[in-house]
Structures are given as structure tokens and as C-alpha cells.
Scaffold this motif. Sequence first.
Motif, PDB file in Angstrom:
ATOM      1  N   ASP A  37       0.853  -1.183   0.000  1.00 42.78           N
ATOM      2  CA  ASP A  37       0.000   0.000   0.000  1.00 42.78           C
ATOM      3  C   ASP A  37       0.889   1.234   0.000  1.00 42.78           C
ATOM      4  N   CYS A  38       0.566   2.174  -0.854  1.00 45.52           N
ATOM      5  CA  CYS A  38       1.398   3.374  -0.926  1.00 45.52           C
ATOM      6  C   CYS A  38       1.295   4.163   0.378  1.00 45.52           C
ATOM      7  N   PRO A  39       2.429   4.602   0.908  1.00 42.59           N
ATOM      8  CA  PRO A  39       2.395   5.394   2.136  1.00 42.59           C
ATOM      9  C   PRO A  39       1.949   6.832   1.912  1.00 42.59           C
ATOM     10  N   VAL A  40       1.793   7.210   0.646  1.00 38.72           N
ATOM     11  CA  VAL A  40       1.341   8.563   0.315  1.00 38.72           C
ATOM     12  C   VAL A  40       0.189   8.444  -0.670  1.00 38.72           C
ATOM     13  N   ALA A  41      -0.690   9.429  -0.658  1.00 40.55           N
ATOM     14  CA  ALA A  41      -1.850   9.423  -1.550  1.00 40.55           C
ATOM     15  C   ALA A  41      -1.453   9.925  -2.932  1.00 40.55           C
ATOM     16  N   PRO A  42      -2.053   9.387  -3.990  1.00 38.48           N
ATOM     17  CA  PRO A  42      -1.730   9.888  -5.333  1.00 38.48           C
ATOM     18  C   PRO A  42      -2.316  11.276  -5.539  1.00 38.48           C
ATOM     19  N   PRO A  43      -1.564  12.185  -6.117  1.00 37.85           N
ATOM     20  CA  PRO A  43      -2.118  13.510  -6.426  1.00 37.85           C
ATOM     21  C   PRO A  43      -3.211  13.384  -7.488  1.00 37.85           C
ATOM     22  N   ASN A  44      -4.028  14.398  -7.575  1.00 40.09           N
ATOM     23  CA  ASN A  44      -5.070  14.425  -8.602  1.00 40.09           C
ATOM     24  C   ASN A  44      -4.453  14.284  -9.989  1.00 40.09           C
ATOM     25  N   GLY A  45      -5.035  13.422 -10.796  1.00 44.10           N
ATOM     26  CA  GLY A  45      -4.565  13.249 -12.167  1.00 44.10           C
ATOM     27  C   GLY A  45      -3.543  12.145 -12.343  1.00 44.10           C
ATOM     28  N   PHE A  46      -3.206  11.434 -11.267  1.00 44.70           N
ATOM     29  CA  PHE A  46      -2.194  10.384 -11.356  1.00 44.70           C
ATOM     30  C   PHE A  46      -2.651   9.127 -10.626  1.00 44.70           C
ATOM     31  N   SER A  74       4.366   6.650 -10.684  1.00 45.92           N
ATOM     32  CA  SER A  74       3.232   7.515 -11.023  1.00 45.92           C
ATOM     33  C   SER A  74       2.910   7.373 -12.505  1.00 45.92           C
ATOM     34  N   THR A  75       1.618   7.288 -12.794  1.00 46.66           N
ATOM     35  CA  THR A  75       1.140   7.190 -14.180  1.00 46.66           C
ATOM     36  C   THR A  75       0.021   8.194 -14.382  1.00 46.66           C
ATOM     37  N   PRO A  76       0.139   9.080 -15.368  1.00 48.00           N
ATOM     38  CA  PRO A  76      -0.942  10.037 -15.618  1.00 48.00           C
ATOM     39  C   PRO A  76      -2.225   9.302 -16.032  1.00 48.00           C
ATOM     40  N   VAL A  77      -3.341   9.734 -15.508  1.00 51.36           N
ATOM     41  CA  VAL A  77      -4.622   9.137 -15.902  1.00 51.36           C
ATOM     42  C   VAL A  77      -5.108   9.813 -17.175  1.00 51.36           C
ATOM     43  N   GLY A  97      14.498  10.902   1.059  1.00 57.09           N
ATOM     44  CA  GLY A  97      13.696  10.058   0.200  1.00 57.09           C
ATOM     45  C   GLY A  97      12.878  10.924  -0.733  1.00 57.09           C
ATOM     46  N   SER A  98      12.216  10.279  -1.690  1.00 59.71           N
ATOM     47  CA  SER A  98      11.402  11.055  -2.628  1.00 59.71           C
ATOM     48  C   SER A  98       9.911  10.756  -2.514  1.00 59.71           C
ATOM     49  N   LEU A  99       9.531   9.632  -1.893  1.00 62.81           N
ATOM     50  CA  LEU A  99       8.120   9.268  -1.899  1.00 62.81           C
ATOM     51  C   LEU A  99       7.254  10.289  -1.175  1.00 62.81           C
ATOM     52  N   ASP A 100       7.746  10.805  -0.055  1.00 61.94           N
ATOM     53  CA  ASP A 100       6.952  11.766   0.696  1.00 61.94           C
ATOM     54  C   ASP A 100       6.821  13.108  -0.013  1.00 61.94           C
ATOM     55  N   SER A 101       7.627  13.318  -1.062  1.00 61.98           N
ATOM     56  CA  SER A 101       7.569  14.585  -1.807  1.00 61.98           C
ATOM     57  C   SER A 101       6.792  14.456  -3.106  1.00 61.98           C
ATOM     58  N   ILE A 102       6.171  13.301  -3.345  1.00 62.56           N
ATOM     59  CA  ILE A 102       5.532  13.062  -4.640  1.00 62.56           C
ATOM     60  C   ILE A 102       4.452  14.100  -4.935  1.00 62.56           C
ATOM     61  N   ASP A 103       3.670  14.450  -3.941  1.00 63.27           N
ATOM     62  CA  ASP A 103       2.589  15.414  -4.171  1.00 63.27           C
ATOM     63  C   ASP A 103       3.152  16.730  -4.697  1.00 63.27           C
ATOM     64  N   TYR A 104       4.293  17.149  -4.160  1.00 65.48           N
ATOM     65  CA  TYR A 104       4.945  18.377  -4.632  1.00 65.48           C
ATOM     66  C   TYR A 104       5.607  18.157  -5.989  1.00 65.48           C
TER      67      TYR A 104
END
Length: 492
Positions: A37-46, A74-77, A97-104
Motif C-alpha cells: 500500500d502506498c504510504p502517500v496518496a496519489p495527487p489528482n490526475g495520477f 506515477s502514471t498520468p490518468v 527520500g522522494s516518496l513523501d515529496s511526490i505530491d509536490y
Amino acid sequence: MTFLRHVAWTVVVFIGVSVTAVTPAHAQAVGDMEPIDCPVAPPNGFDLSCSLLTVPEDHANPDGAVIQIAVAVSTPVDNDDLPETPLVYLEGGPGYGSLDSIDYLLTYELFADRIVYFVDQRGTGYSLPSLFCDEFLFDKRAAFPVAYYSACAAAVADAGIQREMYTSAQIANDIAALVEAAGYLQVDLFGVSYGSRLALTVMRDHPSIVRRAILDSPVPLQINMYEQEVVNGYRSINALFSACAADDACNGAFPNLAERFHDWINTGQPVTIERLDETILTLRSREVPGMLFELLYVSEFIPQLPRAIHEMIEGNAGPIGRLYGRIIPSGSGQTGLSAAQDTSLGYADGMRLSVVCADELPFNSLRTAETLSLELPVMIRSGLYSAVQFMIGACRGWGVPASADIETQTVESSIPALVLSGAFDPITPPLFADAALEGLSNGQIIRVAHAGHGIVNVNRCVVELSLAFLDDPATRLDLTCLEDYVPFWRLR
């Protein structure tokens, strides 16, 4: 981290090791990608999928202990026309790390229309084990940082972790293992700050898996960073003063700013940094150059700095305090990512030390660093040199062996590469970009005036040029759009 002295090579102090023991070799098979399970939520559109990649702790001993690397894809929808080759993002630091910065990060247009692999490099973020020295109980009366990091190193060893295996060459092997496990023959690389050094290492050790690479604010292997950190910081601060003096409006509003600053810094006046009416830090005047060093990382801050410095000299530290308050967490004295880029897990200082104390610092001469900075004003030199002194002590405590000499040699590669450089970058200055380009026979460079550190998203022109490079690296980029980027100073 990307974007301040992390997201390159700064000193970040934590009060307090949070380490997780290495996974037994029989628990997971090397090369397995275990969905999680991803520890971060996917941003809108991905769409976002996450996994743990199992790799050897020591790639030279594949039957030994294994560790797990956290990966998010990440994959664009609603986009059926994606490039076949994915992009692998390599974060700076080292230690972030980079996962926690994905939203940014996914606000970057560069990542918007392609599949991107975000990696928490070994020892960072959600990867296992993690090398954070932020929960270790130590004697605060002991010498710091030598005793602190000696104790952290002992705790890491007790957990069965070989801290000498957390180096750039081993991380590059992890990236190659990821490409194979994901089923790709080649990927594109985007590395910022330390991530650019890592990208160069992948290009050197695993050239067949790299189609093309973008090196943002590069760290070339042959440069001795710590020898030059003080003079590079001074160069960046002076570049700011010179740019203001050369602009009629800026010079008119803040005349003789450099001379007034040098006079002020010798007064010893403290500077109080506040945020939301809370005092988070009080700096002595000799520590202000270090603060300016940090602020010059952030391109959006640069137009505000002449006024903020002027106000500070006049006795009002509010403007500069508000800027600095945006890049330090309340109450900690930590410097690092801006609030928009901050990560909840923070900075894996143990991993950082394993990289820096093996790959970088052993090849730097303290005497050379002192000699190069002798002609600097005393207060400037002392303010900037404290970071170098801290890292020397930290490495003494961490106690890892130096890497092979190859980690100090120019990377020579014919892989198409794009180098990005900001004129005011204090930690990876423009001369670093020139040095990185030396060995890249198919390299191109973009230089951006009035920009700091981590510049791929600094303006529309750089975005368009970077996208054009990824689409067709064989074509020489037309840089005329940079002429439309007209810097301005915020005088009020």
C-alpha cells in the motif's frame, strides 16, 4: 531538497537512531518487487503504485543480507500517449527520500505526461533499513558531533547494518536492479543535486540502461566540494550584491548594499527569526552568511533578498526572518527543504554520512579549504566554515572507509545529457556545471540568470527546453527563450 543544502550537501542537525534491522537473506529473494500500500496518496490526475524492491545490501555479495528499496510509480490518468521509456527521479541530499515529496514533485510539468519511478534511496524514507539518527538518546554534555555520531554508528552496527554499504556505487547498483526488475531495457534519469552525482554514477557503472539524463544543479565527481564550499558560498553572496548594484532600480533603492552589509556583520547584532509570532531561532551576526547561503538555494526568494538584507541592516529582521522561517521547522534549528517541499519522514542523516564520509570528504583537504578562504572577510569565513567543520567531526564519528579513487574521477559518457545551472547557486555553482560537462561528449547546458539551486521548474523556458531534450536529445537546443526571462527585484 531538493533544493536547499540537502536537497545538496548541507549540515542538518537532529536532536536525538531510528534504525530497522536488515532483513534476513532468506526472507525475500533478490530482485523481488513486493507490492505494498502506498504510504502517500496519489495527487489528482495520477495513479500511484508502490512496492519494495529486494536487493543485496552488498551487491558484491548477492547471497548475503538483503535490504528493501521503496519505489513508487506515477502514471498520468486519461493519457494513452505516454513515452515508452520511463523517467527515474533521483532525489538530492544525500539523505532524503522522494516518496513523501511526490505530491509536490508531480506539480512539475516535466513529470506530468510520462511514467515516473520515485525511489527512496537505500537508508532513506520508507526503504528498509532506515538510517535516521533522530531518536537516539545521547549525553548532551558529550562532544558534538563526534560522540553523537559515534554512538549512532554503534547502534547501526548493533542492528546488523553495514553502514559502509550505503554509498553511491551501491545505490547505482540498486537503480540497475530496479530497471531489470521493472522489465525495462533503458530508462531516462533525472537527478537533482546529489541525485545528479548518483545519475553520473549510474551512467558510469551501468551505461546500457540509461537512454538520456538530466542533471539539475550537478555535483561532478572530480570536484572536491568541501574544499570549495566556503569560497563558493562567498561567491554566491557577492553575486547577489553585484547583480543588485548593476541594476539601477535595485541600486537606487539599496545603495552600497555590499559595503553596508560587511560593516553591519562586524557589529555582532543578533537576528531573531520568527514565524507566526513565535521565535524559532536567534542568529549571531556571524551566522547570517550561513543563512544567506541557505536562502540563495531558493530561486523564488532571490528577488526579495536585497530588500530583506537592507531591512536587517536597518534593524528590521522581519523580512529576512520570514523567508528563513519558511525553510526551517519550528523549534528545531534544522535547515533543509522549504515548507512546500518538506517531508514527514525527514532527513536520514546516517545515510548521508555513509555517502559523504566515503565518497566525498576523504578526498578533500582541510588545509586546502582553509587556504582557499584566507582572503575572505573573517566574519564571512567563520560563518560559512562552521558547516565544513561540523561534517569533518561527523565523519570522524561515523567511521566508514573511503571509497575507491574512481569516485573522484570525471565521468566520461556519450549518453545524451542536459545540465542545468543557476547563476546564484551557492552549493553547486556554475563552474560545477562546466566540470560535469567535461566528460559528456553529447552534453548540453542551460544556464539561468538569477536562479538558485534545483532549477528545472524555475520558469517556462527551462521546462520547455528540458521536455524538448527528452523528446529529441540529438537536436541542439534553441536557448533564445531564456532571453525572455527578465529578472526583477522586489523593492517594496
